[in-house]
Scaffold this motif. Sequence first.
Motif, short mmCIF file in Angstrom:
data_model
loop_
_atom_site.label_atom_id
_atom_site.label_comp_id
_atom_site.label_asym_id
_atom_site.label_seq_id
_atom_site.Cartn_x
_atom_site.Cartn_y
_atom_site.Cartn_z
N CYS A 1 3.90 1.66 -0.09
CA CYS A 1 3.82 2.40 1.17
C CYS A 1 5.24 2.61 1.70
N GLN B 1 -0.17 0.52 -1.47
CA GLN B 1 -0.46 -0.89 -1.22
C GLN B 1 0.48 -1.41 -0.16
N VAL B 2 -0.09 -1.85 0.98
CA VAL B 2 0.73 -2.32 2.10
C VAL B 2 1.33 -3.67 1.77
N PHE B 3 0.52 -4.60 1.28
CA PHE B 3 0.99 -5.93 0.91
C PHE B 3 0.82 -6.12 -0.60
N LYS B 4 1.03 -7.31 -1.07
CA LYS B 4 0.98 -7.58 -2.50
C LYS B 4 -0.40 -7.95 -2.99
N SER C 1 -5.22 -4.66 0.10
CA SER C 1 -4.45 -3.99 1.15
C SER C 1 -4.15 -2.54 0.82
#
Length: 506
Positions: A223, A252-255, A259
């Motif tokens: 992102c 993908q915001v986080f890993k 997310s």
Amino acid sequence: MGWLVLLGCLLCTLCCGSGSPDSEGFFPSALSNCPQGCVCSADLLSCAGLGLQDMPATLPAAAADLDLSHNALQRLRPGWLTPLCRLRALRLGHNELDVLGRGVFTNASGLQLLDLSSNVLRVLGPHDLDGLGALEELFLFNNSLAHLDRLAFRGLDALRWLYLGCNELVSFSFDQLHGLSATHLRVLDLSSNHLRQVTVPELAALPAFLKNGLYLHNNPLPCDCHLYHLLQRWHQRGLSAVSDFAHEYMCQVFKVPTSRIRFFEHSRVFENCSAAPGPDLERPEGQLLVQAGQPLTLHCNTGVPALHTAWVSPQRELLVAPGSHDGSIEVLANGSLAIPNVQLRHAGVFVCLATGPRLHHNQTHEYNVSVHIPQPKPEAFSTSYTTLLGCAVGLVLVLLYLFMPPCPGCRRCCHRACGCRPRAPSPLQELSAQSSVLSTTPPDAPSRKASVHKHVVFLEPGRRGLNGRVQLAVAEDFDLYNPIGLQLKAGSESTSSTGSEGLVMT
């Protein structure tokens, strides 16, 4: 003579016998090599769905299209395509191939289509595709590819369609394209992989015709604001690879996989991107800003040499070599358009029309040219001289204020202009002045405490407003309990009236 007639009849009988339908030589010799269970028709050979675990022992040399899909093939022998010198299409999809190896496609220099989809390939080495210089379509989707060698596609100079979707790729070199030339490439499918790191400048540097066929949907893209701006621009421009699958572009915001969000549907994640936009990585396609009087050259980029090239001017004039009717526009030998001296009449949309045998279809390119007239630069305003002059004037005014008092004539002129006249003193002020004159105490003497019982009274007739009455003035030494020594003083003008009216004390 009779022997000759008899010999001719004998030859006719032998020819008719050898050409009868019941003879073994009726079918062509090529079809006699058709593998068992396969279907041979002209130059087509189909052995699909037979459960083959190895290649057929013999293959007809006339086959130009070979279909071995939906089998159980696990290995390909080096040089197995040597007899098939006419092969143009090879379909090996839906097998169990896990590796290719060097020399597998020897003697397949004329191959144009290779289908290796739906296998279990994990790695593509640097020599797995050697000998495929004429290949145009390569299907590698739905495999288990996790690594591509840096030069995996080297030598595939004619490749136009490359499908790598539904694999396990975590990275892809958009700069080198793994040895692939982008001259003819029109479709690069990388959808449904595991791409997490994408170099945005490399994407922006790709040719426009490849951006239109670059499929990146259904990947866990980062992102990133720069990537968001780039894909948003592609979507606004209507590139089919983005606009047709806009709903499937994910980031993908986080890993963690949970997310993931949709690129073009969750704008809140990218709200801060508008406040600090990334650098302009790519120039809008076909938008050109030219200064009047400058030269301009427009290239008709077709990837391959075009047989015929023509241009259409903003005035709807068809431009072919040598150029326009007025001579201001030239069409060069390589198909480019040159304008030596750009003027306002050259502003508008130029369209390039290219045709040729290797283009497969006519191609058009548009350029929107905007002409800018330079404005003369205004003279720079120097503030240093203005500041110095202001300081000098201020210093002169301060000196005049301090060392030059106003002249009496100025005061008189000012009074005349105002119409001011001296004000007459009031009776109270006049009496106060008279009492101060008659007082025995000098004005500059220091004050002392006066006695409470002794005072001195001075009488003085008023000049205005008292009608001759005597004014009583009490001095400091006047004794209130013994007023015998009180003396009256009156002027000559009011003596008689004073005696008759008696004493008036105030």
